[in-house]
Design a protein around this motif. Structure first.
Motif, PDB file in Angstrom:
ATOM      1  N   PRO A  35      35.093  32.876  39.294  1.00 24.32           N
ATOM      2  CA  PRO A  35      36.548  32.409  39.067  1.00 24.32           C
ATOM      3  C   PRO A  35      37.479  33.538  38.808  1.00 24.32           C
ATOM      4  CG  PRO A  35      35.320  30.802  38.173  1.00 24.32           C
ATOM      5  CD  PRO A  35      34.467  31.805  38.516  1.00 24.32           C
ATOM      6  N   GLN A  36      36.632  34.700  37.816  1.00 27.33           N
ATOM      7  CA  GLN A  36      37.626  35.888  37.433  1.00 27.33           C
ATOM      8  C   GLN A  36      37.600  36.892  38.640  1.00 27.33           C
ATOM      9  OE1 GLN A  36      39.151  37.156  34.118  1.00 27.33           O
ATOM     10  NE2 GLN A  36      39.803  37.986  36.283  1.00 27.33           N
ATOM     11  N   ALA A  37      36.610  36.919  39.181  1.00 24.60           N
ATOM     12  CA  ALA A  37      36.536  37.702  40.712  1.00 24.60           C
ATOM     13  C   ALA A  37      37.581  37.559  41.530  1.00 24.60           C
ATOM     14  CB  ALA A  37      35.238  37.723  41.235  1.00 24.60           C
ATOM     15  N   MET A  38      37.655  36.001  42.004  1.00 25.85           N
ATOM     16  CA  MET A  38      38.775  35.243  42.865  1.00 25.85           C
ATOM     17  C   MET A  38      40.064  35.733  42.486  1.00 25.85           C
ATOM     18  SD  MET A  38      39.043  31.278  43.801  1.00 25.85           S
ATOM     19  CE  MET A  38      37.235  31.157  44.153  1.00 25.85           C
ATOM     20  N   HIS A  39      40.250  35.533  41.157  1.00 25.02           N
ATOM     21  CA  HIS A  39      41.618  35.813  40.464  1.00 25.02           C
ATOM     22  C   HIS A  39      41.945  37.250  40.817  1.00 25.02           C
ATOM     23  CE1 HIS A  39      45.261  36.046  37.742  1.00 25.02           C
ATOM     24  NE2 HIS A  39      44.784  37.040  37.331  1.00 25.02           N
ATOM     25  N   TRP A  40      40.936  38.328  40.465  1.00 31.40           N
ATOM     26  CA  TRP A  40      41.319  39.657  40.575  1.00 31.40           C
ATOM     27  C   TRP A  40      41.544  40.102  41.982  1.00 31.40           C
ATOM     28  CZ3 TRP A  40      37.327  41.608  36.815  1.00 31.40           C
ATOM     29  CH2 TRP A  40      37.825  41.622  35.457  1.00 31.40           C
ATOM     30  N   LEU A  41      40.529  39.427  42.966  1.00 28.13           N
ATOM     31  CA  LEU A  41      40.726  39.852  44.416  1.00 28.13           C
ATOM     32  C   LEU A  41      41.935  39.285  45.009  1.00 28.13           C
ATOM     33  CD1 LEU A  41      36.959  39.266  45.490  1.00 28.13           C
ATOM     34  CD2 LEU A  41      38.071  41.434  45.129  1.00 28.13           C
ATOM     35  N   GLU A  42      42.588  38.158  44.613  1.00 26.83           N
ATOM     36  CA  GLU A  42      43.660  37.950  45.068  1.00 26.83           C
ATOM     37  C   GLU A  42      44.991  38.691  44.508  1.00 26.83           C
ATOM     38  OE1 GLU A  42      44.125  33.608  44.261  1.00 26.83           O
ATOM     39  OE2 GLU A  42      42.750  33.039  45.946  1.00 26.83           O
ATOM     40  N   GLU A  43      44.818  39.118  43.182  1.00 25.21           N
ATOM     41  CA  GLU A  43      45.842  39.951  42.784  1.00 25.21           C
ATOM     42  C   GLU A  43      45.989  41.309  43.641  1.00 25.21           C
ATOM     43  OE1 GLU A  43      45.384  40.528  38.657  1.00 25.21           O
ATOM     44  OE2 GLU A  43      47.314  39.272  38.181  1.00 25.21           O
ATOM     45  N   ALA A  44      44.907  42.023  43.698  1.00 23.45           N
ATOM     46  CA  ALA A  44      44.720  43.258  44.213  1.00 23.45           C
ATOM     47  C   ALA A  44      44.785  43.216  45.876  1.00 23.45           C
ATOM     48  CB  ALA A  44      43.367  43.823  44.018  1.00 23.45           C
ATOM     49  N   LEU A  45      44.330  42.225  46.409  1.00 29.82           N
ATOM     50  CA  LEU A  45      44.321  42.300  47.869  1.00 29.82           C
ATOM     51  C   LEU A  45      44.865  41.099  48.617  1.00 29.82           C
ATOM     52  CD1 LEU A  45      40.589  43.257  48.235  1.00 29.82           C
ATOM     53  CD2 LEU A  45      42.625  44.574  48.487  1.00 29.82           C
ATOM     54  N   GLY A  46      45.733  40.381  47.894  1.00 31.53           N
ATOM     55  CA  GLY A  46      46.566  39.294  48.405  1.00 31.53           C
ATOM     56  C   GLY A  46      45.782  38.122  48.841  1.00 31.53           C
ATOM     57  N   PRO A  47      46.391  37.025  49.102  1.00 34.38           N
ATOM     58  CA  PRO A  47      45.677  35.755  49.688  1.00 34.38           C
ATOM     59  C   PRO A  47      44.609  36.134  50.493  1.00 34.38           C
ATOM     60  CG  PRO A  47      48.053  35.264  49.711  1.00 34.38           C
ATOM     61  CD  PRO A  47      47.679  36.724  49.499  1.00 34.38           C
ATOM     62  N   LEU A  54      37.748  51.712  44.178  1.00 40.27           N
ATOM     63  CA  LEU A  54      38.941  51.355  43.338  1.00 40.27           C
ATOM     64  C   LEU A  54      39.866  50.778  44.245  1.00 40.27           C
ATOM     65  CD1 LEU A  54      38.783  54.288  40.823  1.00 40.27           C
ATOM     66  CD2 LEU A  54      37.947  52.008  40.302  1.00 40.27           C
ATOM     67  N   THR A  55      40.675  49.901  43.750  1.00 36.44           N
ATOM     68  CA  THR A  55      42.016  49.680  44.408  1.00 36.44           C
ATOM     69  C   THR A  55      43.101  49.166  43.121  1.00 36.44           C
ATOM     70  OG1 THR A  55      43.060  48.193  46.174  1.00 36.44           O
ATOM     71  CG2 THR A  55      41.588  47.058  44.438  1.00 36.44           C
ATOM     72  N   PRO A  56      44.359  49.399  43.420  1.00 35.39           N
ATOM     73  CA  PRO A  56      45.233  49.234  42.240  1.00 35.39           C
ATOM     74  C   PRO A  56      45.635  47.496  42.258  1.00 35.39           C
ATOM     75  CG  PRO A  56      46.096  50.816  43.699  1.00 35.39           C
ATOM     76  CD  PRO A  56      44.975  50.034  44.502  1.00 35.39           C
ATOM     77  N   LEU A  57      46.059  47.217  40.887  1.00 37.48           N
ATOM     78  CA  LEU A  57      46.495  46.016  40.407  1.00 37.48           C
ATOM     79  C   LEU A  57      47.634  46.052  40.080  1.00 37.48           C
ATOM     80  CD1 LEU A  57      43.374  44.839  38.399  1.00 37.48           C
ATOM     81  CD2 LEU A  57      43.975  43.758  40.332  1.00 37.48           C
ATOM     82  N   PRO A  58      48.541  44.943  40.235  1.00 37.92           N
ATOM     83  CA  PRO A  58      50.148  44.969  40.106  1.00 37.92           C
ATOM     84  C   PRO A  58      50.521  45.515  38.482  1.00 37.92           C
ATOM     85  CG  PRO A  58      49.262  42.834  41.054  1.00 37.92           C
ATOM     86  CD  PRO A  58      47.968  43.569  40.946  1.00 37.92           C
ATOM     87  N   ASN A  59      49.326  45.338  37.632  1.00 37.62           N
ATOM     88  CA  ASN A  59      49.735  45.840  36.332  1.00 37.62           C
ATOM     89  C   ASN A  59      49.540  46.934  36.185  1.00 37.62           C
ATOM     90  OD1 ASN A  59      46.871  45.782  36.106  1.00 37.62           O
ATOM     91  ND2 ASN A  59      46.817  44.357  34.566  1.00 37.62           N
ATOM     92  N   GLY A  60      49.461  47.804  37.088  1.00 39.39           N
ATOM     93  CA  GLY A  60      49.376  49.362  36.854  1.00 39.39           C
ATOM     94  C   GLY A  60      47.825  49.804  36.781  1.00 39.39           C
ATOM     95  N   SER A  61      46.859  48.771  36.301  1.00 41.15           N
ATOM     96  CA  SER A  61      45.522  49.179  36.114  1.00 41.15           C
ATOM     97  C   SER A  61      44.787  49.190  37.529  1.00 41.15           C
ATOM     98  CB  SER A  61      45.089  48.264  35.086  1.00 41.15           C
ATOM     99  OG  SER A  61      44.914  46.977  35.703  1.00 41.15           O
ATOM    100  N   GLN A  62      43.542  49.349  37.534  1.00 45.02           N
ATOM    101  CA  GLN A  62      42.710  49.212  38.744  1.00 45.02           C
ATOM    102  C   GLN A  62      41.782  48.332  38.683  1.00 45.02           C
ATOM    103  OE1 GLN A  62      41.279  53.356  39.326  1.00 45.02           O
ATOM    104  NE2 GLN A  62      43.550  54.113  40.211  1.00 45.02           N
ATOM    105  N   LEU A  63      41.236  47.840  39.902  1.00 44.04           N
ATOM    106  CA  LEU A  63      40.229  46.697  39.987  1.00 44.04           C
ATOM    107  C   LEU A  63      38.996  47.861  40.520  1.00 44.04           C
ATOM    108  CD1 LEU A  63      39.026  44.158  39.771  1.00 44.04           C
ATOM    109  CD2 LEU A  63      39.671  43.864  41.988  1.00 44.04           C
TER     110      LEU A  63
END
Length: 303
Positions: free
Chosen positions: A164-176, A197-206
């Protein structure tokens, strides 16, 4: 002479039996019920998919040859659905030729039994695969508890399972995830380069870190959230190339668990935990559990 029960489940597991032969269905249903399993029945692929829509079973006993869609095709459909892909499928077949056996494994099956069925053998294999699936699920859930995420890819690079955590981050970083092309490309880069690495909306990185093969045709990628730069501890751990089991041991160590606690959680002996810790210390270049836990904890705090 009645066979001794084979490791009945402590909590009733749900087994879906898919077969068009009434005698086989009746024999298996009776044997599974005696062992304490909850049994669902389907006579073809259409009914099997309907059962999955209603309730995802813990395991499937699947006839390879049925009218309409055969068992191999059905298994491929089940494995293509991320929310169903974790369910172990055991083929039941009168086909003992190597070609058919290979096709069963290639379609996603974990095992097969040859007809006419030997019930004690079916029960023993089923119990083993249910136990392995349960341990695997607990380990994957533990990754999310530790503030990490995990993605499993099949032999064709498709997502077989994601926490579930991976699904949430991937949608945040790479969209639906309607278009899987960007996601597959990003995960493939992690496999090729070791991490990406790829950016997340909160300024951190995934970050996606390649952990290697966890089973036949199965690849594990670990996800974590960090600051704009990967810190020294992060680099140190990334370069250590820990195995999936060593990663689990280290994550529980960072949470303050003793060797005996870790052994109980992961279903291994304290001696095995000690051996994993020796390897972890060597790979991280540290001499104590405190130092290893500090490196892991610094990463969890960034997550």
């Amino acid at each position: 002479m009645k066979a001794e029960p084979v490791m009945p489940p402590a909590v009733s597991s749900v087994v879906l039996v898919v077969d068009d032969a009434p005698d086989t269905l009746r024999m298996l249903c009776d044997a599974l019920a005696i062992e304490g399993y909850t049994v669902l029945v389907a006579r073809d692929a259409i009914e099997a998919l309907e059962r999955f829509e209603m309730a995802v079973p813990d395991a499937v006993l699947l006839d390879a040859i049925m009218p309409g869609e055969n068992g191999f095709a059905l298994c491929r459909r089940l494995k293509s659905e991320p929310s169903w892909a974790h369910v172990p499928v055991i083929f039941m077949t009168g086909l003992a030729e190597t070609e058919q056996i290979v096709e069963g494994f290639a379609s996603g099956g974990v095992d097969y039994v040859v007809k006419p069925l030997k019930i004690p053998e079916v029960l023993a294999r089923l119990a083993t695969h249910l136990r392995n699936a349960h341990v695997s699920r607990l380990a994957r859930e533990a990754v999310d508890v530790a503030g990490l995420g995990v993605v499993l890819l099949d032999s064709q690079g498709r997502i077989a399972w994601r926490s579930p955590q991976a699904m949430h981050w991937l949608e945040e970083a790479l969209g639906p995830q309607d278009d899987v092309t960007p996601l597959k490309g990003w995960l493939q880069a992690a496999i090729t380069q070791g991490e990406t690495l790829t950016p997340l909306p909160n300024g951190s990185q995934l970050q996606a870190q390649y952990l290697g093969q966890t089973g036949p045709g199965e690849t594990m990628i670990l996800l974590r959230q960090g600051g704009p730069a990967v810190n020294a501890a992060h680099k140190r751990l990334s370069g250590a190339v820990l195995t999936p089991r060593e990663t689990e041991v280290l994550s529980w160590l960072a949470k303050g668990k003793t060797n005996r606690d870790i052994a109980d959680i992961l279903g291994m002996s304290p001696r095995t935990v000690n051996k994993h810790l020796e390897h972890i210390f060597e790979k991280l270049g540290v001499e104590t559990r405190t130092a290893a836990a500090a490196i892991a904890s610094s990463l969890l705090q960034d997550a």
